[in-house]
Design a protein around this motif. Structure first.
Motif, PDB file in Angstrom:
ATOM      1  N   ALA A   5      86.195   9.876 -15.117  1.00 58.31           N
ATOM      2  CA  ALA A   5      87.049  10.650 -16.024  1.00 58.31           C
ATOM      3  C   ALA A   5      86.294  11.803 -16.676  1.00 58.31           C
ATOM      4  O   ALA A   5      85.109  11.695 -17.008  1.00 58.31           O
ATOM      5  N   VAL A   6      87.010  12.896 -16.865  1.00 59.86           N
ATOM      6  CA  VAL A   6      86.515  14.064 -17.600  1.00 59.86           C
ATOM      7  C   VAL A   6      87.603  14.488 -18.578  1.00 59.86           C
ATOM      8  O   VAL A   6      88.783  14.243 -18.340  1.00 59.86           O
ATOM      9  N   VAL A   7      87.177  15.116 -19.669  1.00 56.49           N
ATOM     10  CA  VAL A   7      88.123  15.605 -20.671  1.00 56.49           C
ATOM     11  C   VAL A   7      87.727  17.019 -21.051  1.00 56.49           C
ATOM     12  O   VAL A   7      86.560  17.276 -21.383  1.00 56.49           O
ATOM     13  N   VAL A   8      88.686  17.939 -20.995  1.00 56.51           N
ATOM     14  CA  VAL A   8      88.471  19.297 -21.477  1.00 56.51           C
ATOM     15  C   VAL A   8      89.466  19.550 -22.603  1.00 56.51           C
ATOM     16  O   VAL A   8      90.606  19.087 -22.552  1.00 56.51           O
ATOM     17  N   GLU A  35      83.836  17.022 -21.908  1.00 63.27           N
ATOM     18  CA  GLU A  35      83.214  15.706 -21.965  1.00 63.27           C
ATOM     19  C   GLU A  35      83.174  15.190 -20.528  1.00 63.27           C
ATOM     20  O   GLU A  35      84.216  14.907 -19.942  1.00 63.27           O
ATOM     21  N   SER A  36      81.963  15.126 -19.960  1.00 64.15           N
ATOM     22  CA  SER A  36      81.839  14.730 -18.560  1.00 64.15           C
ATOM     23  C   SER A  36      80.402  14.339 -18.248  1.00 64.15           C
ATOM     24  O   SER A  36      79.466  14.909 -18.801  1.00 64.15           O
ATOM     25  N   ASP A  37      80.266  13.379 -17.346  1.00 64.91           N
ATOM     26  CA  ASP A  37      78.959  13.137 -16.751  1.00 64.91           C
ATOM     27  C   ASP A  37      78.743  14.208 -15.692  1.00 64.91           C
ATOM     28  O   ASP A  37      79.674  14.917 -15.300  1.00 64.91           O
ATOM     29  N   PHE A  38      77.500  14.312 -15.215  1.00 64.73           N
ATOM     30  CA  PHE A  38      77.182  15.336 -14.220  1.00 64.73           C
ATOM     31  C   PHE A  38      76.934  14.672 -12.873  1.00 64.73           C
ATOM     32  O   PHE A  38      75.805  14.459 -12.445  1.00 64.73           O
ATOM     33  N   THR A  39      78.037  14.302 -12.217  1.00 65.84           N
ATOM     34  CA  THR A  39      77.983  13.801 -10.844  1.00 65.84           C
ATOM     35  C   THR A  39      78.964  14.641 -10.027  1.00 65.84           C
ATOM     36  O   THR A  39      79.835  15.311 -10.595  1.00 65.84           O
ATOM     37  N   GLY A  40      78.846  14.565  -8.731  1.00 62.05           N
ATOM     38  CA  GLY A  40      79.771  15.301  -7.886  1.00 62.05           C
ATOM     39  C   GLY A  40      81.216  14.915  -8.135  1.00 62.05           C
ATOM     40  O   GLY A  40      82.107  15.765  -8.190  1.00 62.05           O
ATOM     41  N   LEU A  43      82.387  16.445 -11.358  1.00 66.04           N
ATOM     42  CA  LEU A  43      82.546  17.892 -11.245  1.00 66.04           C
ATOM     43  C   LEU A  43      83.817  18.267 -10.487  1.00 66.04           C
ATOM     44  O   LEU A  43      84.474  19.256 -10.830  1.00 66.04           O
ATOM     45  N   LEU A  44      84.171  17.485  -9.479  1.00 68.91           N
ATOM     46  CA  LEU A  44      85.432  17.743  -8.778  1.00 68.91           C
ATOM     47  C   LEU A  44      86.603  17.601  -9.747  1.00 68.91           C
ATOM     48  O   LEU A  44      87.491  18.462  -9.813  1.00 68.91           O
ATOM     49  N   HIS A  45      86.579  16.549 -10.547  1.00 71.51           N
ATOM     50  CA  HIS A  45      87.657  16.321 -11.510  1.00 71.51           C
ATOM     51  C   HIS A  45      87.636  17.367 -12.619  1.00 71.51           C
ATOM     52  O   HIS A  45      88.697  17.795 -13.091  1.00 71.51           O
ATOM     53  N   LEU A  46      86.442  17.805 -12.987  1.00 71.25           N
ATOM     54  CA  LEU A  46      86.321  18.854 -13.998  1.00 71.25           C
ATOM     55  C   LEU A  46      86.932  20.159 -13.502  1.00 71.25           C
ATOM     56  O   LEU A  46      87.595  20.874 -14.270  1.00 71.25           O
TER      57      LEU A  46
END
Length: 129
Positions: A5-8, A35-40, A43-46
């Motif tokens: 999960a990511v949140v903008v 709010e995001s971890d830095f994995t591929g 990043l796709l979800h971001l």
């Protein structure tokens, strides 16, 4: 593995959480938070979430829908054998004084035109040069 999960957020939905990253944004004076971890996978979800947030502001201006804040959460899973995406889902929280039918029309329009979700839905070849 699933979720990723990511949140903008922007405007009234900007995050103050520890570890939040802030970026300038052409449609908001205070920028956006991520709010995001830095994995591929993240990043796709971001990319999808960031595009939706941007397009909410762009399309709101075109439709004359006032926006006080937007939060987009995107998540999804991956098949850990192939690392193929199992799909992405996103939700949009909208802070707006506009009537519910106008807000719904805006979000429907964004879902139709948001470039990154459209590209992901269509698929695209990716090749190393």
């Amino acid at each position: 593995m699933s979720d990723f999960a990511v949140v903008v957020g922007a405007g009234s939905f900007r995050s103050e959480a520890t570890g939040t990253v802030r970026f300038p944004h052409r449609w908001t004076t205070e920028g956006v938070t991520v709010e995001s971890d830095f994995t591929g996978a993240h990043l796709l979800h971001l990319a999808a979430a960031g595009c939706v947030l941007n397009d909410v502001y762009r399309e709101a201006a075109a439709l004359s829908v006032p926006i006080d804040g937007v939060r987009v959460t995107a998540a999804g899973g991956f098949d850990t054998d192939s690392w193929a995406s199992t799909g992405i889902t996103y939700t949009v929280e909208l802070d707006s004084p506009a009537p519910p039918p106008d807000r719904e029309a805006l979000l429907t329009r964004v879902d139709e035109v948001a470039e990154i979700p459209r590209a992901i839905r269509a698929g695209a070849p990716v090749a190393r040069r």
